[in-house]
Design an enzyme around this catalytic site. Sequence first.
Site: not given
Length: 463
Positions: A155, A276, A282, A289
């Site tokens: 979970h 970024s 970043k 992804e």
Amino acid sequence: MKLWGGRFSKGTEKKVEEFTASVFYDSRLAEEDIRGSIAHCQMLARVGVLTARESSDIIKGLEEIRQEIRQGKLELKAELEDIHMHIEKRLIEKIGPLGGKLHTARSRNDQIALDMHLYLKREIVNTVRLIAGLQKSLILLAEKNLLVVMPGYTHLQRAQPILFSHHLMAYFSMLERDALRFKDNYKRADIMPLGAGALAGTTFPIDREYTAELLGFASIYENSMDAVSDRDFVLEYLSNSSILMMHLSRFCEDLILWSSSEFDFIEIDDAFCTGSSIMPQKKNPDVAELVRGKTGRVYGSLFNLLTVMKSLPLTYNRDMQEDKEPLFDTVDTIQACLEVMAPLVENITVKKDKMKRAVEEDFSAATDLADYLVNKGLPFRESHRVVGELVAYCLDEGKLLKEVSLEELQEFSPLFEKDALTCLVPLKVVEARKARGGTSPEQVKDYLEKAKNMQREKENYTG
Ligand code: ARG
């Protein structure tokens, strides 16, 4: 004049030519198409439908066309529809009317089915080897970090401590089954449809077994209508790919979470991240992804072709030309994902201390404390309640389990003794899970040894 133009009284509408053409993507089957044609031609000579001379002239022509295609010299035109027509037209251009004999005892329906089988056999082999490549990276990373303890989750809540290597090897197992699915898929790709003709077989005395032997097929389709109608072997590849991508997307999700500041368990190498355009600080896990994201198009391809094939009457229907783009896109997508993930995984930096601290600062040894009481004779349901109450107490007091004194423990159960606290040490917790398939170092080492053999065996897979 089209190769099939005899019965037509006028030419095809330009828009229709563009609409029906598949050559701009099925030219990818050129090598298979020529290989199939050469074998077909050899067979025709063997059974006496072509003379030896005719056959060798046609084959010579085909080999030259193969060179032209490899050198990018064959011009693709919508009006010639597909790669089969391009090659046949070029053959006739080169060797004259004799080229027109190649298509004896054959239809484009069994020809395209043959090309798809040959193509898929090759790509299944490539896919299995690429899976082995990613498995190798998992093994290397697991071995390098064999004894690193981290929280295991259910979970997405901390559940029980595990070895990081155990977590990685879970993905190894999933990939192993993926590879098995592709290998099984190979068996269905390894059936030769050629000789089915358009649908009913042929009047010529062909020898399909011989063609199959020349092309390295294990068997032939027994029913000509089945041979030209089905694309189940393609659907199987798309389905196997979907499951593979589901696995990869879950792995990527783990990597993305672990590399966030919130988890901070791993660092993905700079070479596999991007920055970024606005936020200078970043470093984004874009590769992971994108693999996660590309799962969508692979599922899409599966549903695309399932829907194309649904309710089609036997036998061949032009709808089936729509099988190619989803397959090619899937082959490209999953192979690119596997190829980029292997070095990404191999170059992950593991933040052992962060993982260890996470385990020490939680309650994930609670099950072990309950097991401790069970070993002292308490029924598990009872011990579960006792430890649950103890955890509630710790939360109230702002304490960790390891900070509770023996006296405090004994208030919850007189069965607790001094050794109760040692079972809370993370590595001990992990070591205790010695049962087969568990997270103890000995079990993980054992599996790693087996895994290395499975991995090596697939590196040399040839179908
Ligand atoms: N381009 C076609 C396809 O991919 C080849 C078979 C064409 N057959 C036909 N009867 N038009 O399906």
